[in-house]
Motif scaffolding. Structure first.
Motif, PDB file in Angstrom:
ATOM      1  N   ASN A 289      44.924  30.331  11.676  1.00 54.97           N
ATOM      2  CA  ASN A 289      44.800  31.599  10.963  1.00 54.97           C
ATOM      3  C   ASN A 289      45.341  32.756  11.781  1.00 54.97           C
ATOM      4  OD1 ASN A 289      43.481  31.727   8.236  1.00 54.97           O
ATOM      5  ND2 ASN A 289      42.270  30.166   9.228  1.00 54.97           N
ATOM      6  N   VAL A 290      45.069  32.733  13.102  1.00 50.43           N
ATOM      7  CA  VAL A 290      45.614  33.788  13.961  1.00 50.43           C
ATOM      8  C   VAL A 290      47.134  33.765  13.895  1.00 50.43           C
ATOM      9  CG1 VAL A 290      45.848  34.549  16.340  1.00 50.43           C
ATOM     10  CG2 VAL A 290      43.640  33.820  15.498  1.00 50.43           C
ATOM     11  N   LEU A 291      47.702  32.532  13.957  1.00 49.12           N
ATOM     12  CA  LEU A 291      49.151  32.395  13.888  1.00 49.12           C
ATOM     13  C   LEU A 291      49.678  32.968  12.576  1.00 49.12           C
ATOM     14  CD1 LEU A 291      50.887  29.135  15.004  1.00 49.12           C
ATOM     15  CD2 LEU A 291      51.820  30.407  13.159  1.00 49.12           C
ATOM     16  N   GLU A 292      48.961  32.653  11.479  1.00 50.26           N
ATOM     17  CA  GLU A 292      49.438  33.121  10.176  1.00 50.26           C
ATOM     18  C   GLU A 292      49.370  34.645  10.072  1.00 50.26           C
ATOM     19  OE1 GLU A 292      47.266  30.780   7.405  1.00 50.26           O
ATOM     20  OE2 GLU A 292      48.671  29.113   7.648  1.00 50.26           O
ATOM     21  N   ILE A 293      48.283  35.241  10.629  1.00 48.89           N
ATOM     22  CA  ILE A 293      48.186  36.704  10.573  1.00 48.89           C
ATOM     23  C   ILE A 293      49.342  37.326  11.349  1.00 48.89           C
ATOM     24  CG2 ILE A 293      46.808  38.672  11.331  1.00 48.89           C
ATOM     25  CD1 ILE A 293      44.323  37.071  10.685  1.00 48.89           C
ATOM     26  N   GLY A 294      49.618  36.749  12.540  1.00 52.39           N
ATOM     27  CA  GLY A 294      50.737  37.258  13.329  1.00 52.39           C
ATOM     28  C   GLY A 294      52.044  37.160  12.568  1.00 52.39           C
ATOM     29  N   LEU A 295      52.233  36.014  11.917  1.00 55.14           N
ATOM     30  CA  LEU A 295      53.464  35.796  11.164  1.00 55.14           C
ATOM     31  C   LEU A 295      53.582  36.804  10.026  1.00 55.14           C
ATOM     32  CD1 LEU A 295      55.782  33.879  11.197  1.00 55.14           C
ATOM     33  CD2 LEU A 295      54.497  32.287   9.830  1.00 55.14           C
ATOM     34  N   ASN A 296      52.454  37.064   9.334  1.00 49.40           N
ATOM     35  CA  ASN A 296      52.484  38.007   8.226  1.00 49.40           C
ATOM     36  C   ASN A 296      52.861  39.402   8.700  1.00 49.40           C
ATOM     37  OD1 ASN A 296      51.759  36.009   6.494  1.00 49.40           O
ATOM     38  ND2 ASN A 296      49.600  36.527   6.447  1.00 49.40           N
TER      39      ASN A 296
END
Lengths: 92, 459, 112, 229
Positions: free
Chosen positions: C31-38
């Protein structure tokens, strides 16, 4: 003109604080020993990303992230942990 | 008939399938059959969803390559579904969605749309693999798959930021024409390569394969090992053909990864004593060969290689998984003499194996021969050596496998195969032999493909 | 600044994925990775001008003003929803694993 | 040891991304995009179709992209949410479900307050969906808002369970309705998901919202129920 510059600096200042806080919260999320604390830090990280979306002029994304990312994902995590908590209590 | 129906019809019946539970397995069977039939009536060319110009909208393209891909994927899917659909009734809507996802992967010409279809196909694959009752492997698959698609998304967004376009063919033309320093686009290509490498089982990203295919059943083995593998290899081929521009350093990294994938895969297969593991490691190596062939630019033979491997793998995974389901062990020693009581299945299995090896009189021979000749002409002797070495190791363990399956009279396991399985195996084996002996059809495919090569299909 | 922060978030998420063996922690890292990606995707479409506005404006006025890039925002909306789907399935699998092995630690689950 | 290796790997990757992006002449700096050269310019000025009526172009450009120009992506997104909600049901669904007790002590204030909150959130969700074309939001957060209002009811009362089968029906019909709208476009104009009437976009927005709400309520219900012992 000076007013304009001041407002610009204010925005950049906020952006800087948000950026640093994002990184700090991400580190907290992954280093907390207790899982529930990690989940709550993820929720606040997500909330902060909402702020950054607003700063980046993306209101649609901000609303969606606030409702889905911060709200729903957190509840799903909490429900999973709650389930496990109750299982452990039943066993002991 | 519009090509979008290949995606829309499965989706529609999948959505209806969860309220009409009783009808869902029949929907699955009928729709997958409809898709195979529809391929015969479909017109080649490009359409844009919503009727916009191809620059702005999402474009779907059907050319001779993707038509071969669609035939392979839909036929294999129908065969697997026909064998399995009443065993896993609850999965019917998910299987339909995965069919739609795979067709979308092969058809779409839009980078972000490709990501969406990757996720659709991926999530349905995770759910299908839960039928093996091993949540740990499925979880591993999910995590690696998500990392892969995140990398893919990162790569595509960097490409978007650079060129402002998402259409794969237009983007490829822009990069080919405008970019002078090819190293500038190496980073997004590396990310996209990694993202697709997870699903195509290339080396550092394939740790999920052991849990998924090493513990497969008669549904997940053929589906992930044959259908998904061919679909993602075709997607990889498409991107390598229309989008990728290799700078020197990127080509070096990619070649090292691919050669390592091929050699380590073969070595692991050689060292393994479990039948399913032998198959999965050898399919890792073959995925490496297929991507290598595409990366070096032999698109026609790469396409035929994947199609052929898809059909052969179907037989291999199907036969082995049904045997393992009944014997309850996948040690080679427990399955000795498998074909003593099942001579027809054994014949089909042997043909498929020998074709993968590339022995004469089977179709695999022609493909491998042509690839090697093309490489030697270029000249790329290093890769010729790698493929020959891989074939040698492959030969040793596959022949060992066949000898074990055929010659062991004492405690031959009793495994029952249904008539459908026997029929499918024999038909595919017959086709492989016919194509191998009688070269004309393959050569004519080659010449037609050469004809359309260079003809730009989009508007 | 936010661009660097988002790349750092992606890197932190990856580091968490590589080092953690706890199922919940792994999903959190994703989820952290996805937030960063977003955030990265949105920064790609951001226009740092005082007069650039959010992409909500009537057709008549569009010729006279500058808006930030709306396409990355649409892509992120899709990515967020897809992320929820994978997280939900990951958590269901975590629950299944807990029922089977009574632990969230992948190393303690053992091979079968 | 493993942590150090992972740390080095992660740092290298981060440095590699930042260096190769900041030294790249093709990749524009932060806050300086050239999207008016790319496909976005077409979406902003809506010169995409050529013959577009102003009535078909929503004020919110993002909504326009989601349900019109790139509606196919949105169909895929709906499919992802759909398949993950069936997946969660497949993994966690049981034959005779029973609520998991959260062990709240419900008092009068809590139950009244949560019902009021339910009403407010439900109506906000509907408002967001209906005004997706003119204001920020859109049908995804709207649908999720409706689902959250039902989540409030779940949280406030340990015995509450909504009628999941109705949501399932709604989700299924809405998703197949989305495909049907696309097929209608194919039938009448020859293009899948063609936007030839203002009504089409409204329908798609409502259908997406129903699908999202149904999918998320299904997921929540599956997470909050267990096998009856």
């Amino acid at each position: 003109m000076s007013e304009f510059l001041a407002s610009l600096e204010f925005i950049n200042y906020i952006e800087m604080v948000v950026s640093v806080l994002l990184v700090v919260l991400a580190i907290f999320t992954l280093t907390m020993k207790s899982l529930i604390k990690s989940v709550l830090f993820l929720s606040s990280l997500s909330m902060l990303s909402v702020v950054s979306f607003v700063l980046l002029k993306a209101p649609d994304v901000a609303i969606t992230e606030a409702v889905i990312g911060s709200g729903l994902v957190t509840t799903l995590f909490v429900f999973t942990l709650l389930y496990v908590h109750q299982k452990e209590r039943d066993v002991s | 008939m519009s090509i979008v129906l290949l995606i829309a019809v499965p989706l529609f019946f999948a959505f209806l399938g969860i309220i009409l539970k009783k009808a869902a397995p029949y929907f699955l069977l009928l729709v997958s059959f409809f898709n195979v039939l529809a391929l015969g009536f479909i017109s080649q060319g490009a359409i844009v969803i919503g009727g916009y110009s191809s620059f702005y909208g999402i474009q779907l393209v059907l050319n001779s390559y993707s038509l071969i891909g669609l035939y392979v994927v839909n036929t294999l899917f129908f065969v697997i579904v026909a064998i399995n659909c009443f065993k896993h009734k609850k999965l019917s809507p998910i299987l339909l969605i995965s069919l739609a996802g795979l067709n979308g992967l092969l058809l779409t010409n839009d980078l972000f749309n490709l990501f969406v279809f990757m996720e659709i196909a991926g999530i349905s694959a995770y759910l299908i693999t839960t039928t093996t009752k091993d949540p740990k492997s499925t979880f591993n698959y999910l995590v690696l798959g998500t990392i892969g698609s995140s990398f893919y998304l990162l790569g595509l967004i960097i490409l978007y930021a650079m060129f402002g376009v998402l259409n794969i063919r237009i983007l490829g033309n822009i990069i080919e024409g405008v970019v002078t320093n090819k190293a500038a686009v190496a980073l997004p290509f590396l990310f996209i390569f990694i993202g697709l490498g997870v699903e195509t089982k290339l080396l550092p990203f394939n740790s999920w394969v052991k849990g998924i295919l090493g513990k497969s059943n008669a549904l997940t083995g053929p589906l992930v090992g044959a259908v998904y593998a061919s679909a993602f290899a075709f997607v990889f081929g498409n991107l390598l053909r229309y989008l990728f521009v290799f700078s020197e350093s990127l080509l070096l990294i990619v070649s090292i990864l691919l050669v390592a994938t091929i050699l380590i895969g073969e070595a692991m297969a050689y060292a393994s004593t479990k039948v399913r593991e032998i198959l999965l490691f050898s399919s890792i190596a073959q995925a490496g060969v297929a991507v290598l062939v595409f990366a070096l630019g032999y698109y026609t033979w790469g396409t035929i290689l994947i199609a052929l491997n898809g059909f052969s793998k179907l037989i291999l995974y199907l036969v082995v998984n049904i045997a393992v389901d009944q014997v309850k062990s996948d040690e080679l020693s427990a399955l000795k003499g498998l074909f003593v009581n099942n001579k027809l299945i054994g014949a089909g299995f042997s043909v498929a194996t020998l074709s993968i090896l590339g022995l004469p009189i089977f179709a695999g021979f022609i493909v491998k021969m042509n690839i090697l000749v093309a490489m030697a002409n270029t000249p790329k002797f290093f890769f010729v050596g790698v493929i020959l070495l891989a074939s040698l190791i492959e030969g040793i363990y596959f022949i060992k496998l066949l000898i074990n399956f055929w010659f062991e009279q004492d405690q031959a396991p009793r495994v029952k195969y249904s008539y459908v399985v026997i029929y499918v195996t024999l038909v595919i084996a017959l086709l492989i032999t016919v194509f191998g002996v009688y070269l004309e059809p393959l050569n004519s495919i080659h010449s037609t493909l050469n004809l359309v090569k260079g003809v730009v299909m989009h508007g | 600044m936010l661009l660097y922060a988002s790349v750092l978030l992606i890197v932190i998420g990856l580091y968490g994925l590589l080092t953690n063996r706890n199922v919940i922690k792994i999903i959190l890292s994703l989820n952290v990775l996805e937030i960063g990606l977003n955030i990265f995707i949105i920064t790609v479409g951001f226009l740092d001008l005082e007069e650039a506005i959010a992409p909500i404006i009537t057709l008549q006025q569009r010729a006279s003003v500058i808006v930030v890039d709306p396409l990355p925002q649409a892509l992120v909306l899709t990515a967020i929803v897809i992320g929820v789907g994978t997280t939900a399935i990951g958590l269901s699998l975590a629950k299944k694993m807990y029922d089977k092995y009574h632990t969230f630690n992948l190393d303690e689950m053992g091979e079968e | 040891m493993k942590k150090i290796l992972a740390f080095i790997f992660a740092i290298t990757l981060g440095v590699m991304i930042i260096l190769s992006l900041s030294n790249n002449e093709l990749f524009t700096d932060f806050g300086d995009t050239n999207h008016y050269d790319g496909i976005s310019s077409g979406y902003i000025t809506s010169e995409v179709g050529g013959d577009e009526e102003p009535a078909l172009v929503p004020v919110n450009i993002v909504t326009g992209i989601l349900v019109d120009y790139r509606g196919f992506d949105t169909l895929g997104e709906v499919t992802v949410l759909f398949v993950s909600s069936i997946g969660v049901a497949l993994l966690l669904g049981v034959a005779s479900p029973k609520r998991i007790n959260l062990n709240f002590k419900p008092n009068f204030m809590l139950s009244v307050g949560s019902r009021a909150l339910f009403g407010v959130m439900f109506l906000t969700g509907i408002y967001i969906v209906l005004h997706a074309k003119t204001s920020p939001g859109g049908s995804f957060p709207g649908g999720a808002m409706i689902a959250s209002s039902i989540l409030i009811l779940y949280l406030s009362n340990d015995t509450f369970r909504t009628d999941v089968s109705k949501f399932k029906l709604g989700k299924s019909l809405a998703a197949s309705g989305f495909v049907l709208v696309g097929l209608i476009g194919l039938l009448f104009t020859g293009e899948f998901l063609a936007n030839f009437h203002p009504f089409i976009m409204d329908t798609i927005l409502v259908l997406i919202a129903i699908d999202v709400a149904g999918g998320i309520v299904g997921i929540i219900d599956n997470f909050l129920t267990e096998e009856r012992v």
